[in-house]
Write an enzyme that holds these catalytic residues in place. Structure first.
Site, PDB file in Angstrom:
ATOM      1  N   SER A   7       0.699  -1.175  -0.077  1.00 37.68           N
ATOM      2  CA  SER A   7       0.179  -0.044  -0.124  1.00 37.68           C
ATOM      3  C   SER A   7       1.037   1.250   0.061  1.00 37.68           C
ATOM      4  O   SER A   7       1.625   1.506   1.075  1.00 37.68           O
ATOM      5  CB  SER A   7      -0.647   0.022   1.104  1.00 37.68           C
ATOM      6  OG  SER A   7      -1.401   1.094   1.468  1.00 37.68           O
ATOM      7  N   HIS A  30      -1.172  -1.389  -4.188  1.00 39.72           N
ATOM      8  CA  HIS A  30      -2.375  -0.999  -3.774  1.00 39.72           C
ATOM      9  C   HIS A  30      -2.475   0.429  -3.471  1.00 39.72           C
ATOM     10  O   HIS A  30      -1.713   1.114  -2.791  1.00 39.72           O
ATOM     11  CB  HIS A  30      -2.600  -1.816  -2.218  1.00 39.72           C
ATOM     12  CG  HIS A  30      -3.691  -1.523  -1.418  1.00 39.72           C
ATOM     13  ND1 HIS A  30      -4.962  -2.362  -2.174  1.00 39.72           N
ATOM     14  CD2 HIS A  30      -4.407  -0.752  -0.799  1.00 39.72           C
ATOM     15  CE1 HIS A  30      -6.116  -2.053  -1.146  1.00 39.72           C
ATOM     16  NE2 HIS A  30      -5.673  -0.902  -0.330  1.00 39.72           N
ATOM     17  N   ASP A  32      -4.675   3.666  -2.083  1.00 44.00           N
ATOM     18  CA  ASP A  32      -5.825   3.980  -1.284  1.00 44.00           C
ATOM     19  C   ASP A  32      -6.246   5.422  -1.608  1.00 44.00           C
ATOM     20  O   ASP A  32      -5.657   6.367  -1.340  1.00 44.00           O
ATOM     21  CB  ASP A  32      -5.367   3.735   0.346  1.00 44.00           C
ATOM     22  CG  ASP A  32      -5.191   2.737   0.573  1.00 44.00           C
ATOM     23  OD1 ASP A  32      -6.268   1.709   0.540  1.00 44.00           O
ATOM     24  OD2 ASP A  32      -3.987   2.018   1.095  1.00 44.00           O
ATOM     25  N   MET A  34      -8.999   8.179  -0.642  1.00 44.58           N
ATOM     26  CA  MET A  34      -9.843   8.511   0.450  1.00 44.58           C
ATOM     27  C   MET A  34     -10.531   9.955   0.382  1.00 44.58           C
ATOM     28  O   MET A  34      -9.617  10.877  -0.130  1.00 44.58           O
ATOM     29  CB  MET A  34      -9.067   8.711   1.723  1.00 44.58           C
ATOM     30  CG  MET A  34      -8.370   7.229   2.292  1.00 44.58           C
ATOM     31  SD  MET A  34      -7.347   7.445   3.590  1.00 44.58           S
ATOM     32  CE  MET A  34      -6.762   5.657   3.631  1.00 44.58           C
ATOM     33  N   HIS A  63      -8.411   1.120  -4.339  1.00 45.56           N
ATOM     34  CA  HIS A  63      -9.197   0.776  -3.096  1.00 45.56           C
ATOM     35  C   HIS A  63     -10.009   2.302  -2.804  1.00 45.56           C
ATOM     36  O   HIS A  63      -9.270   3.071  -2.339  1.00 45.56           O
ATOM     37  CB  HIS A  63      -8.735   0.333  -1.861  1.00 45.56           C
ATOM     38  CG  HIS A  63      -9.447   0.016  -0.639  1.00 45.56           C
ATOM     39  ND1 HIS A  63      -8.659   0.202   0.569  1.00 45.56           N
ATOM     40  CD2 HIS A  63     -10.517   0.073  -0.484  1.00 45.56           C
ATOM     41  CE1 HIS A  63      -9.666  -0.198   1.550  1.00 45.56           C
ATOM     42  NE2 HIS A  63     -10.745  -0.077   0.935  1.00 45.56           N
ATOM     43  N   MET A  65     -12.145   4.097  -0.943  1.00 43.17           N
ATOM     44  CA  MET A  65     -12.769   4.828   0.554  1.00 43.17           C
ATOM     45  C   MET A  65     -13.472   6.084   0.061  1.00 43.17           C
ATOM     46  O   MET A  65     -13.035   7.067   0.706  1.00 43.17           O
ATOM     47  CB  MET A  65     -11.913   4.711   1.345  1.00 43.17           C
ATOM     48  CG  MET A  65     -11.478   3.439   1.729  1.00 43.17           C
ATOM     49  SD  MET A  65      -9.872   3.395   2.609  1.00 43.17           S
ATOM     50  CE  MET A  65      -8.570   3.404   1.463  1.00 43.17           C
ATOM     51  N   MET A 137     -11.677  -5.697   5.165  1.00 42.24           N
ATOM     52  CA  MET A 137     -10.959  -4.795   5.805  1.00 42.24           C
ATOM     53  C   MET A 137     -10.659  -5.467   7.288  1.00 42.24           C
ATOM     54  O   MET A 137     -11.719  -5.590   8.165  1.00 42.24           O
ATOM     55  CB  MET A 137     -11.580  -3.474   6.393  1.00 42.24           C
ATOM     56  CG  MET A 137     -11.732  -2.526   4.923  1.00 42.24           C
ATOM     57  SD  MET A 137     -10.015  -2.142   4.231  1.00 42.24           S
ATOM     58  CE  MET A 137      -9.022  -1.255   5.559  1.00 42.24           C
ATOM     59  N   PHE A 143      -6.490   4.914   7.909  1.00 42.06           N
ATOM     60  CA  PHE A 143      -5.179   5.262   8.279  1.00 42.06           C
ATOM     61  C   PHE A 143      -4.261   3.977   8.310  1.00 42.06           C
ATOM     62  O   PHE A 143      -5.097   2.748   8.464  1.00 42.06           O
ATOM     63  CB  PHE A 143      -5.095   5.715   9.778  1.00 42.06           C
ATOM     64  CG  PHE A 143      -5.917   7.004   9.862  1.00 42.06           C
ATOM     65  CD1 PHE A 143      -5.256   8.222   9.630  1.00 42.06           C
ATOM     66  CD2 PHE A 143      -7.131   7.003  10.298  1.00 42.06           C
ATOM     67  CE1 PHE A 143      -6.004   9.375   9.818  1.00 42.06           C
ATOM     68  CE2 PHE A 143      -8.010   8.127  10.392  1.00 42.06           C
ATOM     69  CZ  PHE A 143      -7.531   9.652  10.032  1.00 42.06           C
ATOM     70  N   ASP A 175      -6.744  -6.188   4.359  1.00 40.85           N
ATOM     71  CA  ASP A 175      -6.108  -5.017   4.353  1.00 40.85           C
ATOM     72  C   ASP A 175      -6.193  -4.444   5.771  1.00 40.85           C
ATOM     73  O   ASP A 175      -7.364  -4.274   6.130  1.00 40.85           O
ATOM     74  CB  ASP A 175      -6.894  -4.096   3.374  1.00 40.85           C
ATOM     75  CG  ASP A 175      -6.290  -2.719   3.142  1.00 40.85           C
ATOM     76  OD1 ASP A 175      -5.363  -2.386   3.852  1.00 40.85           O
ATOM     77  OD2 ASP A 175      -6.738  -1.752   2.145  1.00 40.85           O
ATOM     78  N   GLY A 197       1.121  -1.940   4.271  1.00 43.27           N
ATOM     79  CA  GLY A 197       1.446  -0.688   4.005  1.00 43.27           C
ATOM     80  C   GLY A 197       2.795  -0.520   4.917  1.00 43.27           C
ATOM     81  O   GLY A 197       4.061  -0.759   4.514  1.00 43.27           O
TER      82      GLY A 197
END
Ligand code: DX5
Ligand code: ZN
Length: 215
Positions: A7, A30, A32, A34, A63, A65, A137, A143, A175, A197
């Site tokens: 990540s 990966h 992320d 957000m 991903h 979010m 998840m 975070f 994850d 990550g």
């Protein structure tokens, strides 16, 4: 065959290209995304995915979010994402279905993600219609660097059973809080894609940290 997906949330964004090269022995990258609404944090968006695409051939496991993710399916597909994962909690079922159909029509792989609170059974109707990935998840999304929630392991086992029954070939990804110890537990419970990550980017030897997650 287990896939490792580092990540980049744990990367140094001022040295993103270098930090992506450092994890090139992994399988997927990966990413992320957000929005500060679905989760209490803001990370990266469409232009960053576009730039990443120009600098790596790695499979971009994206991903999302974000609230009402259907609004951004086309933008992320056009930016070069290979797979888009949307959260079941981020919109009503008809909108989630429409977003998944749009991924199909754009030729991008499609995944759904579950927050810790969401029950395993929620995936069944979507699995029956075909999915490339389910993301469980194992922390509250938002975070990096949080502790693994071991109480998600039975959910993994249950979803692995549903995958075998309704859509064999669908990946099961985990994850949050993944390190060599928790990775083993997740694989035993049926996961085949491991996101990490901090366990990768904070390690002194990144390729060794990636290999440690495989074993
Ligand atoms: C958290 C993100 C994760 C995060 C994982 O909401 O979805 O991908 O980067 O970080 P670690 O592996 O440090 O828990
Ligand atoms: Zn993630």
């Amino acid at each position: 065959m287990i896939k490792i997906a580092p990540s980049i949330l744990s990367a140094d964004f001022c040295r993103l290209e270098e930090d992506i090269q450092k994890v090139s022995s992994a399988d997927w990258l990966h990413v992320d995304v957000m929005d500060g609404m679905f989760v209490p944090n803001i990370s990266i968006g469409v232009p960053v995915v576009q730039s990443i695409r120009q600098h790596t051939n790695m499979f971009l496991d994206t991903h999302l979010m974000i609230e009402k993710p259907g609004r951004y399916v086309k933008a992320f597909a056009d930016a070069g994402a290979d797979l888009l994962t949307i959260h079941l909690e981020a919109d009503m079922p008809p909108a989630i279905r429409a977003a998944l159909r749009e991924m199909d029509s754009l030729g991008v792989k499609k995944g759904i993600a579950l927050r810790p609170i969401t029950a395993a059974e929620a995936v069944i109707p979507y699995l029956k219609e075909g999915l490339d990935l389910i993301l469980v998840m194992t922390v509250e999304p938002g975070f990096g660097g949080q502790s693994f929630m071991a109480d998600m392991l039975p959910k993994l086992t249950a979803i692995r059973g549903y995958i075998e029954q309704y859509c064999p070939g669908c990946h099961l990804e985990v994850d949050g809080g993944i390190n060599p110890e928790t990775a083993k537990l997740c694989v035993q419970a049926g996961a085949d894609v491991l996101v990490a990550g901090s366990a990768i980017y904070n390690a002194p030897d990144i390729p060794a940290a990636i290999e440690a997650l495989r074993s």
